[in-house]
Design a protein around this motif. Structure first.
Motif, PDB file in Angstrom:
ATOM      1  N   MET A   1       0.686  -1.261  -0.155  1.00  0.00           N
ATOM      2  CA  MET A   1      -0.047  -0.025  -0.077  1.00  0.00           C
ATOM      3  C   MET A   1       0.796   1.394   0.017  1.00  0.00           C
ATOM      4  N   LEU A  12      -4.314   1.193  -3.281  1.00  0.00           N
ATOM      5  CA  LEU A  12      -4.759   0.247  -2.690  1.00  0.00           C
ATOM      6  C   LEU A  12      -4.331  -1.258  -3.004  1.00  0.00           C
ATOM      7  N   THR A  14      -4.119  -5.015  -3.546  1.00  0.00           N
ATOM      8  CA  THR A  14      -4.827  -6.304  -3.552  1.00  0.00           C
ATOM      9  C   THR A  14      -4.197  -7.576  -3.596  1.00  0.00           C
ATOM     10  N   HIS A  90      -2.170  -4.749   2.764  1.00  0.00           N
ATOM     11  CA  HIS A  90      -3.437  -5.302   2.248  1.00  0.00           C
ATOM     12  C   HIS A  90      -4.438  -4.467   2.929  1.00  0.00           C
ATOM     13  N   THR A  92      -7.523  -2.249   4.269  1.00  0.00           N
ATOM     14  CA  THR A  92      -8.808  -2.104   3.447  1.00  0.00           C
ATOM     15  C   THR A  92      -8.936  -0.211   3.444  1.00  0.00           C
ATOM     16  N   SER A 112      -6.605   0.777  -7.552  1.00  0.00           N
ATOM     17  CA  SER A 112      -6.203  -0.705  -7.338  1.00  0.00           C
ATOM     18  C   SER A 112      -6.368  -1.499  -8.412  1.00  0.00           C
ATOM     19  N   ASN A 150     -10.960  -9.584  -2.943  1.00  0.00           N
ATOM     20  CA  ASN A 150     -10.351  -8.024  -2.836  1.00  0.00           C
ATOM     21  C   ASN A 150     -11.422  -6.933  -2.369  1.00  0.00           C
ATOM     22  N   ILE A 153     -11.349  -4.175   0.247  1.00  0.00           N
ATOM     23  CA  ILE A 153      -9.728  -3.370   0.049  1.00  0.00           C
ATOM     24  C   ILE A 153     -10.179  -2.070  -0.687  1.00  0.00           C
ATOM     25  N   TYR A 154     -11.043  -2.090  -1.871  1.00  0.00           N
ATOM     26  CA  TYR A 154     -11.264  -0.899  -2.517  1.00  0.00           C
ATOM     27  C   TYR A 154     -12.583  -0.361  -2.593  1.00  0.00           C
TER      28      TYR A 154
END
Length: 232
Positions: A1, A12, A14, A90, A92, A112, A150, A153-154
């Motif tokens: 990240m 971000l 993944t 990773h 979020t 991402s 993922n 995460i995004y």
């Protein structure tokens, strides 16, 4: 990240999407105040700049996130890292936004990467069992698979919060557009940093599936499949 204050972007990262390779490619454009998380416990092997500005006092991090830090890093942490906790690879979007602040998170260009989930599961299988002499069959692995998606995460509260998501299947073209949008020169991903574990016979991910395992993945990642229009 990466949170780049110098270039006003947030990357971000993944899972199983060439995220490490892109992170390495972006690092040379970062400034001394930018946040760069570690790639491995031994990160700093000539990649410039190395991990930086990712640690902060435990009291500044919610208890649940402190537990994630402990689980993810502390068993093999370096001595200097034991004084605090911090951002991890990773993290979020919902974890990052309150930490960097809404003003930064909302105004920076966020991007991402995502990958066809059927392909991603094959990649994860060979990576996860790369050092195992005896491993489950792929069908057995999928039957017991937990969500390694993922999406969280995004996204925040089910809504994608990035301005761009690079598709793994068109990595070079999408990355070129993103770097142009954030004002960087063309960035070339020279190699896959965590590749080489997947045999040639499995390059076409479809060869690894039967109808049951295919359907299991389609149910597990229905949200991503619908959003991106992935097809088996």
């Amino acid at each position: 990240m990466i949170v780049s204050h110098k270039n006003r972007f947030i990357f971000l990262k993944t899972r199983k999407t060439a995220g490490t390779s892109i992170e390495i490619s972006l690092r040379p454009y970062c400034g001394p105040d930018d946040i760069i998380t570690r790639i491995t416990e031994d990160d700093g092997d000539g990649i410039v700049p190395g991990p930086q500005n990712y640690l902060f006092p435990r009291a500044d991090w919610p208890q649940a996130m402190a537990a994630r830090w402990d689980k993810g890093w502390r068993p093999g942490a370096k001595r200097e890292d034991l004084k605090g906790i911090g951002y991890f690879g990773h993290v979020t979007a919902s974890e990052l936004r309150p930490r960097v602040g809404a003003a930064v998170f909302d105004s920076y260009f966020k991007f991402s990467i995502e990958r066809n989930p059927w392909d991603r599961e094959v990649s994860m299988y060979f990576f996860k069992f790369k050092n195992e002499a005896k491993k489950p069959t792929f069908a057995e692995y999928i039957a017991g698979a937990k969500d390694i998606g993922n999406w969280d995460i995004y996204s925040i509260a089910g809504e994608v919060v990035t301005q761009a998501i690079i598709r793994y299947d068109r990595l070079a073209d999408d990355l070129a557009k993103v770097t142009s949008d954030i004002g960087l020169p063309p960035v070339q991903v020279l190699s896959q940093a965590k590749s080489g574990f997947r045999p040639a016979a499995a390059r076409d991910y479809r060869a690894m599936y039967d109808s049951r395992s295919r359907d299991l993945v389609s149910r597990l990642y229905a949200r991503e499949i619908e959003h991106f229009g992935w097809q088996f």
